[in-house]
Design an enzyme around this catalytic site. Structure first.
Site, short mmCIF file in Angstrom:
data_model
loop_
_atom_site.label_atom_id
_atom_site.label_comp_id
_atom_site.label_asym_id
_atom_site.label_seq_id
_atom_site.Cartn_x
_atom_site.Cartn_y
_atom_site.Cartn_z
CG HIS A 1 2.87 -8.51 5.32
ND1 HIS A 1 2.07 -7.99 4.33
CD2 HIS A 1 2.19 -8.33 6.46
CE1 HIS A 1 0.96 -7.53 4.87
NE2 HIS A 1 1.00 -7.72 6.16
CE LYS B 1 1.76 0.66 2.51
NZ LYS B 1 3.15 0.48 2.11
C1 R5P Z 1 5.62 -2.58 2.06
O1 R5P Z 1 4.67 -2.57 2.85
C2 R5P Z 1 6.96 -2.09 2.47
O2 R5P Z 1 7.16 -2.25 3.84
C3 R5P Z 1 7.18 -0.66 2.09
O3 R5P Z 1 6.31 0.18 2.80
C4 R5P Z 1 6.96 -0.47 0.62
O4 R5P Z 1 7.64 -1.46 -0.09
C5 R5P Z 1 7.41 0.88 0.17
O5 R5P Z 1 7.18 0.98 -1.20
P1 R5P Z 1 7.04 2.39 -1.89
O6 R5P Z 1 8.29 3.15 -1.59
O7 R5P Z 1 6.89 2.05 -3.33
O8 R5P Z 1 5.81 3.05 -1.34
#
Ligand code: R5P
Length: 299
Positions: free
Chosen positions: A133, A195
């Site tokens: 990222h 998000k």
């Molecule tokens: C972070 O942005 C990753 O791409 C995933 O969206 C994240 O690690 C998902 O984590 P969780 O299942 O705890 O929401």
């Protein structure tokens, strides 16, 4: 090839299945090792195969990494001490990549610290879709050659084979890289949600206009499913927009505590993951592209 120079694939505990499939593809031997705890909690490691003069690939996926790291470090050091020609690491899931910045004063930037530690222990690394990222490439933080295998082609093949009329959905902007690649390879449209993460388990997503895709099956794709908070929010939104029975696809089935059952209870019709972390949801095998990435290091 004389026996002494046959590459050796060495699975850490729990990695035997993938190691066996890799060894078959690489014409390598599966080696043996032993890891246990002394009564005082310290780690004991022992290599049970001859490594002298050989190319060695340790196989250890790095979910729940803290307990694995110390024996892994000792095993790699032992292989070097016993004369291995090269010691590499196949870590299909690479831990600590998400803490790639100092978000709060005083925090550790553990992605880079972990990278320095692994780089001191092994000569090369092969992993699958590390969470890149704010760090754009593994080469920014790893001091040894580090290859990232893409799961998108295998995920796209699964989607083509199992979902009619898919709409590939990314739960957040970070997922766009995987979602676009999967959608393009599957010949499907895609959308990406926005998000906001307020805490480890507190996530909110908002949806662009997905209602116009009603009639398609939403296939939510993310790299990691950990608490499943991100996927659960996204499932809720696409269902409210009229896309029923969404399918969730994660590359890495990390699944903290009850996350898997919570995601199914939230309305995911099916949850599917790649085989980078052993889990009941594994349905997409990646040993072929991983072996292809490892092969040059064993030559
Ligand atoms: C972070 O942005 C990753 O791409 C995933 O969206 C994240 O690690 C998902 O984590 P969780 O299942 O705890 O929401």
């Amino acid at each position: 090839m004389p026996r002494g120079s046959t590459p050796l694939v060495l699975p850490m505990p729990g990695n035997g299945d993938l190691a066996g499939r890799l060894a078959r593809r690489l014409s390598a031997e599966v080696g043996a090792l032993s890891v246990r705890r002394f009564p005082d909690g310290e780690s004991y490691v022992r290599l049970l195969s001859n490594v002298a003069g050989r190319s060695v690939a340790l196989v250890c996926t790095l979910d729940r990494p803290d307990d694995k790291l110390v024996p892994l470090y000792f095993l790699a050091a032992t292989a070097r001490e016993l004369g291995a020609a090269r010691v590499g690491l196949v870590a299909p899931y690479l831990a600590y990549m998400r803490q790639d910045a100092r978000f709060q004063p005083g925090e550790g930037v553990t992605s880079a610290q972990f990278a320095r530690l692994l780089s001191s222990a092994v000569d090369w690394l092969v992993t699958v879709d590390p969470h890149l990222h704010r760090v754009a490439t593994l080469a920014e933080i790893y001091q040894v050659p580090a290859v990232a295998v893409a799961a998108a082609p295998a995920i796209a093949a699964w989607v083509r084979a199992h979902v009619a009329e898919p709409l590939v959905v990314g739960p957040d902007s970070e997922s766009e890289q995987w979602v676009r690649a999967v959608a393009d390879a599957a010949g499907a449209p895609h959308v990406v949600l926005a998000k906001v993460r307020r805490g480890d388990r507190d996530v909110e997503v908002s949806v662009p206009d997905v209602a116009r895709w009603r009639g398609r099956t939403a296939v939510l794709v993310d790299d990691i499913i950990s608490t499943a908070g991100t996927m659960i929010e996204a499932v809720g939104h696409v269902r409210r927009a009229g896309l029923v029975d969404p399918v969730c696809v994660g590359v890495h089935a990390v699944f903290a505590s009850d996350a898997y059952s919570e995601l199914l209870a939230a309305g995911a019709a099916r949850v599917v993951t790649c085989d980078t972390v052993l889990h009941a949801s594994n349905a997409i095998a990646l040993d072929e592209p991983v072996a292809a990435a490892v092969r040059p290091f064993l030559a």
